[in-house]
Every structure is written in structure tokens, then in C-alpha cells.
Design an enzyme around this catalytic site. Sequence first.
Site, PDB file in Angstrom:
ATOM      1  N   LYS A  50     -23.826  -1.045   8.727  1.00 21.59           N
ATOM      2  CA  LYS A  50     -24.342  -2.330   9.200  1.00 21.59           C
ATOM      3  C   LYS A  50     -23.552  -2.716  10.441  1.00 21.59           C
ATOM      4  O   LYS A  50     -22.500  -2.128  10.727  1.00 21.59           O
ATOM      5  CB  LYS A  50     -24.227  -3.413   8.119  1.00 21.59           C
ATOM      6  CG  LYS A  50     -22.793  -3.723   7.708  1.00 21.59           C
ATOM      7  CD  LYS A  50     -22.709  -4.815   6.653  1.00 21.59           C
ATOM      8  CE  LYS A  50     -23.048  -6.168   7.219  1.00 21.59           C
ATOM      9  NZ  LYS A  50     -22.773  -7.258   6.254  1.00 21.59           N
TER      10      LYS A  50
ATOM     11  N   LYS B 172     -22.208   2.029  -4.896  1.00 17.99           N
ATOM     12  CA  LYS B 172     -21.237   2.258  -5.966  1.00 17.99           C
ATOM     13  C   LYS B 172     -21.506   1.363  -7.172  1.00 17.99           C
ATOM     14  O   LYS B 172     -21.474   1.816  -8.323  1.00 17.99           O
ATOM     15  CB  LYS B 172     -19.824   2.009  -5.425  1.00 17.99           C
ATOM     16  CG  LYS B 172     -18.703   2.155  -6.452  1.00 17.99           C
ATOM     17  CD  LYS B 172     -17.349   2.050  -5.788  1.00 17.99           C
ATOM     18  CE  LYS B 172     -17.049   0.679  -5.255  1.00 17.99           C
ATOM     19  NZ  LYS B 172     -16.787  -0.306  -6.343  1.00 17.99           N
TER      20      LYS B 172
ATOM     21  N   LYS C 148     -20.040  -9.960 -10.842  1.00 18.94           N
ATOM     22  CA  LYS C 148     -19.916  -9.142  -9.629  1.00 18.94           C
ATOM     23  C   LYS C 148     -20.980  -8.046  -9.599  1.00 18.94           C
ATOM     24  O   LYS C 148     -21.713  -7.897  -8.613  1.00 18.94           O
ATOM     25  CB  LYS C 148     -18.513  -8.538  -9.570  1.00 18.94           C
ATOM     26  CG  LYS C 148     -18.324  -7.490  -8.489  1.00 18.94           C
ATOM     27  CD  LYS C 148     -18.509  -8.047  -7.096  1.00 18.94           C
ATOM     28  CE  LYS C 148     -18.194  -6.977  -6.053  1.00 18.94           C
ATOM     29  NZ  LYS C 148     -18.395  -7.455  -4.691  1.00 18.94           N
TER      30      LYS C 148
ATOM     31  N   ASN D 180     -24.499  -7.885  -6.994  1.00 15.34           N
ATOM     32  CA  ASN D 180     -24.787  -6.790  -6.080  1.00 15.34           C
ATOM     33  C   ASN D 180     -26.051  -6.031  -6.479  1.00 15.34           C
ATOM     34  O   ASN D 180     -26.832  -5.605  -5.619  1.00 15.34           O
ATOM     35  CB  ASN D 180     -23.595  -5.838  -5.999  1.00 15.34           C
ATOM     36  CG  ASN D 180     -22.501  -6.361  -5.089  1.00 15.34           C
ATOM     37  OD1 ASN D 180     -22.686  -7.355  -4.395  1.00 15.34           O
ATOM     38  ND2 ASN D 180     -21.359  -5.710  -5.089  1.00 15.34           N
TER      39      ASN D 180
ATOM     40  N   THR E 231     -13.530  -4.316  -7.965  1.00 16.70           N
ATOM     41  CA  THR E 231     -14.747  -4.310  -8.782  1.00 16.70           C
ATOM     42  C   THR E 231     -14.576  -3.311  -9.910  1.00 16.70           C
ATOM     43  O   THR E 231     -14.412  -2.109  -9.669  1.00 16.70           O
ATOM     44  CB  THR E 231     -15.971  -3.939  -7.932  1.00 16.70           C
ATOM     45  OG1 THR E 231     -16.094  -4.881  -6.863  1.00 16.70           O
ATOM     46  CG2 THR E 231     -17.239  -3.953  -8.768  1.00 16.70           C
TER      47      THR E 231
ATOM     48  N   GLU F 168     -14.523 -10.271  -5.742  1.00 19.80           N
ATOM     49  CA  GLU F 168     -14.765 -10.667  -4.349  1.00 19.80           C
ATOM     50  C   GLU F 168     -16.249 -10.593  -4.028  1.00 19.80           C
ATOM     51  O   GLU F 168     -16.986  -9.782  -4.585  1.00 19.80           O
ATOM     52  CB  GLU F 168     -13.955  -9.778  -3.395  1.00 19.80           C
ATOM     53  CG  GLU F 168     -14.191  -8.276  -3.535  1.00 19.80           C
ATOM     54  CD  GLU F 168     -15.365  -7.770  -2.729  1.00 19.80           C
ATOM     55  OE1 GLU F 168     -15.818  -8.502  -1.835  1.00 19.80           O
ATOM     56  OE2 GLU F 168     -15.836  -6.661  -3.005  1.00 19.80           O
TER      57      GLU F 168
ATOM     58  N   GLY G 214     -36.095  -2.029   6.138  1.00 15.69           N
ATOM     59  CA  GLY G 214     -35.320  -1.109   6.965  1.00 15.69           C
ATOM     60  C   GLY G 214     -35.160   0.234   6.292  1.00 15.69           C
ATOM     61  O   GLY G 214     -36.031   0.681   5.535  1.00 15.69           O
TER      62      GLY G 214
ATOM     63  N   CYS H 241     -20.153  -1.103  -1.433  1.00 12.05           N
ATOM     64  CA  CYS H 241     -20.420  -1.907  -2.633  1.00 12.05           C
ATOM     65  C   CYS H 241     -21.736  -1.578  -3.323  1.00 12.05           C
ATOM     66  O   CYS H 241     -21.736  -1.146  -4.475  1.00 12.05           O
ATOM     67  CB  CYS H 241     -20.393  -3.393  -2.269  1.00 12.05           C
ATOM     68  SG  CYS H 241     -18.763  -4.010  -1.809  1.00 12.05           S
TER      69      CYS H 241
ATOM     70  N   ASP I 134       0.857  -1.176   0.000  1.00  8.29           N
ATOM     71  CA  ASP I 134       0.000   0.000   0.000  1.00  8.29           C
ATOM     72  C   ASP I 134       0.900   1.235   0.000  1.00  8.29           C
ATOM     73  O   ASP I 134       1.996   1.217   0.587  1.00  8.29           O
ATOM     74  CB  ASP I 134      -0.920   0.008   1.226  1.00  8.29           C
ATOM     75  CG  ASP I 134      -2.132   0.909   1.024  1.00  8.29           C
ATOM     76  OD1 ASP I 134      -3.216   0.383   0.703  1.00  8.29           O
ATOM     77  OD2 ASP I 134      -1.989   2.137   1.167  1.00  8.29           O
TER      78      ASP I 134
END
Length: 444
Positions: free
Chosen positions: A321, A264, A205, A209, A122, A152, A254, A261, A30
Site C-alpha cells: 500500500k 496472517k 483483533k 481484521n 497479535t 494494536e 483492486g 496483518c 530488540d
Amino acid sequence: MNISVIGVGYVGLVTGTCLAEIGHHVTCLDIDQGKIKQLNQGLSPIYEPGLEELLQHNLSKQTLSFTSSYQAACKEAEVIIIAVGTPSNTDGSADLSAIKNAAEKIGAYVRHTDTIVVTKSTVPVGTNKKIKAWVSGNLKQNVQVMIASNPEFLREGSAIHDTFNGDRIVLGTDDSKAASKLQEMLKPFRVPILHTSIESAEMIKYSSNAFLATKISFINEIANLCEKLGANVEDVAKGMGMDQRIGHQFLNAGIGYGGSCFPKDTNALVQMAGNLHHKFDLLESVIHVNAKQQVKLVEFAKKHMKEIKGKTAGILGLSFKPNTDDIREAASIEIINALLKAGVRVTVYDPVSQDKVKLLLGDSVSYAEDCFAAIEDQEMLFIATEWEEFKVLRLSTIAKLMKTPNVFDGRNCFSLHEAKKTTMNYYSIGRPAVMNHCTEKERV
């Protein structure tokens, strides 16, 4: 196998640590040197149950290391995994600048023959072809790379469990040699592997989502209708979920989805469709419903109380969450901003993410040391995240602590049966309101 992971954010850190746990030698890179120093001391910069213990275990075994040097990360790597961020541009499309920079650096520093460059970030369909060009444009003579997509599917708060107990691993590559080597690398996870083309892997992916986000917005719209018809959305969702074609997951009404994720990826998929002159009406509606849902509790407060200006409110839960400190696209932030705009004095509490909110909101709100301090003497209480420590509270205790017990539960944490035994007004999502406390509006 010698593996390098470029980008030590949420996905990169979990991926690298778990690969080290199954026996590979992993170097994580990084550009944030402060983060690298922290990680080499065995301290995780993110909150994820079980991650720090796994990190420390593999540091002690010397199967995991962290660096800010591309040369150190790429020189001996057989597999290089790109896990850098792809945030949204203003138009909703994915920002690929970090991907491009990582690919070019990999090309400049990779030395191992037949290295496989795997994209875990992603990215829009077609990005891996660009990555191959960016890497290849900087390769030294006699060095070749293979390209693969391995999206992922980790849930924040249970990412370690998901890595070892996933539904599937998707491997997209057109190179049989790369497919075979990656399958061998991932075999110890004992998770079913689906081989596809690169483009199909990229699309899986986004499609996954988008579908889950659609289920959430759908049940929230059903909840809104239930409120008007006198039905209980929990009963409706239970009845729906018993149909195996539908299933119970993601049918909890809710205040909408958040995190890094769903918002976006849904926006990016709409943008991808738009670039192909395809109007994705369904997904646009999903996004619109979610935006309205996030401030639903504030609309409840305005509707059921005569005036909220000048009143006090407590917020329980700030992360999008439970079991994570991630506040990206969290409904709590939308609620807080709406309340502040309406002239409400706000006190907030979250067990792990308050420091991040302080950086974002500063002294515009007050910060409680525990949940009881956020509840005491408040005229309104908003539950934005279903942390377990909130769910075990007794509504009778909450009612006694508050100045005027008006509770707006955005996660349906409590039963209506318990609410009816209190002296509070209890409003939840898709369920009948419980009106036991005389509000100013009712007195007029």
C-alpha cells in the site's frame, strides 16, 4: 511511568515512540543490535510518515531509549509491552516462539513489584494465559506480575495519526488494578477505552481484521461481476457506501489485500476455528478470492494480448500500500513472479521499497530510477500501488512514453474519461475496458 517495549518492529517502534511523546519514559528492546545502534542515532529502520521526526524529538528529550539488554529494559519497568512478531507457520497458525522467549526473559529479569505485562502482538485466543505461565515460571521470589491484552489497530502509512486519533483502545484484563493503571497510562491519547476480558480482547483483533478483509474480497468479487455485466464498480461501491450500515471504507476494488496483518490474521483465525472443529467457510472464501485477485492483472494481459512471452513490462508500486516500504504479501510480488514465469522482461519502480525488493528478487528484474524510466518503451504497464506520484501522472504522457500503450491499473488510479482521450488500451478493476490502441490480438 517507566515503560519497556519488547520488540522494535513496526508496532513496537510506533508504540514506544508515541508513549514517549505523551510523557512516559520508554525503553525499547530488540535483539538486533544493528537496529538498536541505528535507532539510538535517530534513524528509523522502517518507513512511516512522521515517525523518524518523533523518534528524534523524544531521543533529544531523553524520554526514549533503545537497548538489547533485557536486564536494562525490565529492571525498573512498571509496564512491559510485548510487541514481537507472530509470523505464520506453514499450516497458517501463529508462531509463538518469539512470544515465549520474550515472556521467559521478562520473568527472569523483571524486578519491579506488580509489573504489568501487556501483550500488543497479535496472538491466538488463550495465548495470554500461556504468557502468564511462561513469565511466572521464571520469576524471582516476592515478584508478582499482572497480565493484560492490548491489541494494536494501526494502519501502516498512518500509524502516528491512528495512535492519537484511534476509534478505540481495547484493554483486556481480569485484574482491576492493572486495568486502572493501564487506563491512566493511556489517558493522554484521549481515545475511548473498552475494557474486556483477555480472551475477548484477543478475539477483537482477529475479528476486526477478518471483517475488513471480508469487505475487500466482497467488493472485488462484485468488481469481477461488474466487468461481465458492463457495470462500473465505483458507482456500485458509492451507492453501497451511502448506506450507513455499510459505509464507504474498504470498498475500493483492486488487486487484493496484503501486508503483515490481513493475510496472517485471516489464516490464523481459520486455523483457530479448525482446531475447534469449526469450518470457517466464509473466511476461507475470503482468502481464496484474495489469492486470485492478486494476479488478476496478469490474467488480463494474457487475455487481451496475443502473447506476452518475450515482451517487456513496467511495474509501478511494490509496497502493499502507499506510504510504507512493507512488501510482505504484496500483490506486486505475485504479479512480478507470474510475469517472469510467463517469460516477460520486467522493470520495477517504487519510491521507498526497492531496496527490499532487491533483497528478495535480486537481478531477476530491472530497477528504474524513477517512474518515467519504468514506463518508457514498455509494451505493458502494471500499476500495483496507488502512490500519489503515480496518480498525478497524465495518461496521455504514459501513452507517449510506452512502446505499445497497454496499461493494467490494479488500483483504479485514473478516470475512464481521461483514458478515453488517449491512444492506449486501459484495463482497470470492475470498470469497462477502454480500447483505443490496436493490439496484436486484434490484428489477427
